[in-house]
Each structure stands twice: as C-alpha cells, then as structure tokens.
Enzyme design. Structure first.
Site, PDB file in Angstrom:
ATOM      1  CG  HIS A 116      -2.197   1.086   1.551  1.00 58.39           C
ATOM      2  ND1 HIS A 116      -3.216   1.188   0.903  1.00 58.39           N
ATOM      3  CD2 HIS A 116      -1.861   2.691   2.166  1.00 58.39           C
ATOM      4  CE1 HIS A 116      -3.878   2.216   1.196  1.00 58.39           C
ATOM      5  NE2 HIS A 116      -2.987   3.547   1.575  1.00 58.39           N
ATOM      6  CB  CYS A 146      -3.126   8.257   6.713  1.00 58.96           C
ATOM      7  SG  CYS A 146      -3.364   8.066   8.887  1.00 58.96           S
TER       8      CYS A 146
HETATM    9 ZN    ZN Z   1      -3.330   5.353   1.484  1.00 61.08          ZN
END
Ligand code: ZN
Length: 317
Positions: free
Chosen positions: A211, A244
């Site tokens: 990721h 995030c």
């Molecule tokens: Zn991500």
C-alpha cells in the site's frame, strides 16, 4: 513465458475507503453505489468499500453497511471493509463483507494516535476479531496490514525489526495475511525491497499487499520494487484520492489509473480495462464536486497503438 488472460497482479481499489475518509466532503451513499459499480465494470475485483467506524468520528463513512450490501450484488467482487476494532468487525460481518482489513501501526506513536491502542493491544484486538470470524463467518478473510511500516510523521524512524515482529505477531494471532503500508509517504524502493524480503522470510506466503503513497513521487517506483520481490497485490486509489488524517501531509495514494498503465505496459495483465477505469472518474467527480483528482495517464491519454497486456503474451519480467 506466461500466456494468459488471467490477471498476474491484483489491484485492490481503496478509494471508497482510504480516499473518501480523508477528504472533508461527504459523498452521498447513492453516489458511492454509482462509483463502485463503475469500478467493478472496469474490471476491479477487490474493492475496500468503506470502514466501520462511528459516524460521529468519520461522517464520510456513514452508510458503509448499505454500501457493502450494494457491492455484494456485483458478481466476482471481493467486498472488503476496514475495521479498527471488534465492534467494527461485528458490524462488517453482519453486513456480509468477504474480507476485513485491520490497520496495525508499526509505529508505537502512530498506533496511539490512530486507534488509541498500543501495538500489543492491537494484536490482542486482531486475536479477538479472528475468534469472532471463526465463530460466525469462517470463510471471511482477514488481513492485518502494517501502517507506517516505512516511517512515521510522529516518531520518525520505524525500526525494520519492529515491522517484522509485528507482522509475525498478527499472523500468530490468526490473520490470514499481513501487508506493508507506506501511510506517510516516506518509503523508497531499496527500503521496500529490503523490508518485504524480511517480512516474507518471517511469514512466508502470508505476506500481503503493498500500500504505497505518492507523497514524494515514489509511489509507482515503490510498487515496482515490491513487484520485483514477489508482491502481487497492490492497493491504489482512483484519482489518487486519499491519505491519513493522523499522518499530516501524507496525502496521495498511488493512482490506480497510473499503476494499471504501468503493469499493462510492462506486459503484466491486471484484468482491468484502462478506458473503463478512466471513465470511472466521472462518478467520483460527480459525487465529490470540486475535489481535486490526480493521475498522469488520464491526463496524457494512452500512447498511440497501446496494446493492453491481457490481449498479448505476458512478458517475462
Ligand atoms: Zn493510503
């Protein structure tokens, strides 16, 4: 030489979760249905459709149970949802997901900020979720991915031994796979190769997805580095949506369109139709008016005479 139309890599679309939860605007549930339908029509066969977290914390993820139920009507699709804890897992399993993804921070500081638990407490939570899964939905797969595996905006360096230790712990707790997430966009290709090799040496074929974020422009290079050391599942976000909230400045998931172009151009079949993938930006843009979307391939268009990998022999790469 492989001669196949079978995808050689799995592109796991995380935009409806990772992307949507990191923008301020809230996409209406009906618009999520249209977007996910378009992603499936492009050939994506694994989509992280949302997360099961309290709506007061993340209003963008309200309605995830309805989104799961819609996604379950799309044939051949693995419907995945993020769950941070046992309560989320209960809701996700009740909604009927095929796969749960649990974020486990390799950084001690990020773990406390993101899920308000120590890493050891998260391993215990994984064990609890696995027990619940075994009891009520044994066919559901569980991945526990290491966030901040390559560095942390709060504590800085994350020791590679910590990542390997934690991956070993979550697999021992019963997770089916554990991948590595560059939550903060700090990874480089040499580090990606080294850390995936170390994790694979520890947990073998339970090593999961890469990721990667494109925060510093290395997203695709890091995916290719992971591919070179045997990774075959890659998270990506249409239009590069996402980041995030507890890793400031770490916006920018790898752009699905660019990642699919890279693999197809290399002769590595993804099972995805790039034209239809680019068309899937329309329902995203319609559902999030004014939100910027990224991607070089959609801007430049496909090269003249471009032949996708799935209609050719896969190259030895
Ligand atoms: Zn991500």
């Amino acid at each position: 030489m492989r001669n196949t139309k079978t995808p050689a890599v799995l592109i796991s679309e995380v935009g409806p979760r990772d992307g949507l939860q990191s923008v301020d605007a809230v996409m209406a549930t009906a618009d999520k249905f249209k977007w996910i339908t378009a992603l499936h029509a492009a050939g994506l066969r694994e989509i992280e459709v949302g997360s099961f977290v309290p709506a007061k914390l993340l209003p963008q993820m309200a309605g995830t149970a309805d989104v799961v139920r819609h996604a379950l009507t799309l044939p051949g699709l693995t419907v995945m949802a993020l769950v941070p804890n046992l309560r989320g897992a209960q809701a996700a399993l009740a909604a009927g997901v095929h796969k749960l993804t649990i974020p486990v921070s390799a950084s001690a500081a990020h773990s406390l900020a993101n899920v308000r638990k120590t890493r050891e407490e998260m391993v215990a939570e994984v064990r609890n979720i696995v027990a619940l899964r075994n009891e009520i939905a044994p066919s559901v797969k569980i991945e526990a991915n290491m966030s901040t595996a390559f560095g942390c905006t709060i504590q800085g360096e994350v020791k590679e031994d910590d990542v390997v230790w934690l991956a070993t712990q979550v697999i021992a707790a019963g997770a089916d796979e554990s991948g590595l997430s560059d939550t903060t966009g700090m990874a480089n290709p040499a580090q990606v190769r080294r850390l995936f090799n170390k994790v694979r040496a520890a947990i073998g074929d339970k090593t999961g997805a890469a990721h990667m974020h494109n925060t510093r422009g290395l997203g695709l290079a890091n995916c290719l580095a992971a591919y070179d050391v045997g990774v075959r599942t890659f998270d990506a976000s249409l239009g590069g949506l996402g980041g995030c909230p507890y890793a400031p400045g770490a916006s920018g998931n790898v752009v699905t369109e660019d990642l699919v172009f890279m693999f197809e151009a290399m002769g590595v079949p993804t099972g995805i139709d790039i034209g239809k993938l680019i068309a899937a930006r329309a329902p995203l843009i319609a559902g999030l008016p004014g939100e910027p979307v990224y991607g070089m391939t959609p801007e430049a268009g496909l090269p003249k005479g471009f032949v996708p990998a799935r209609s050719t022999e896969a190259a030895d790469v």
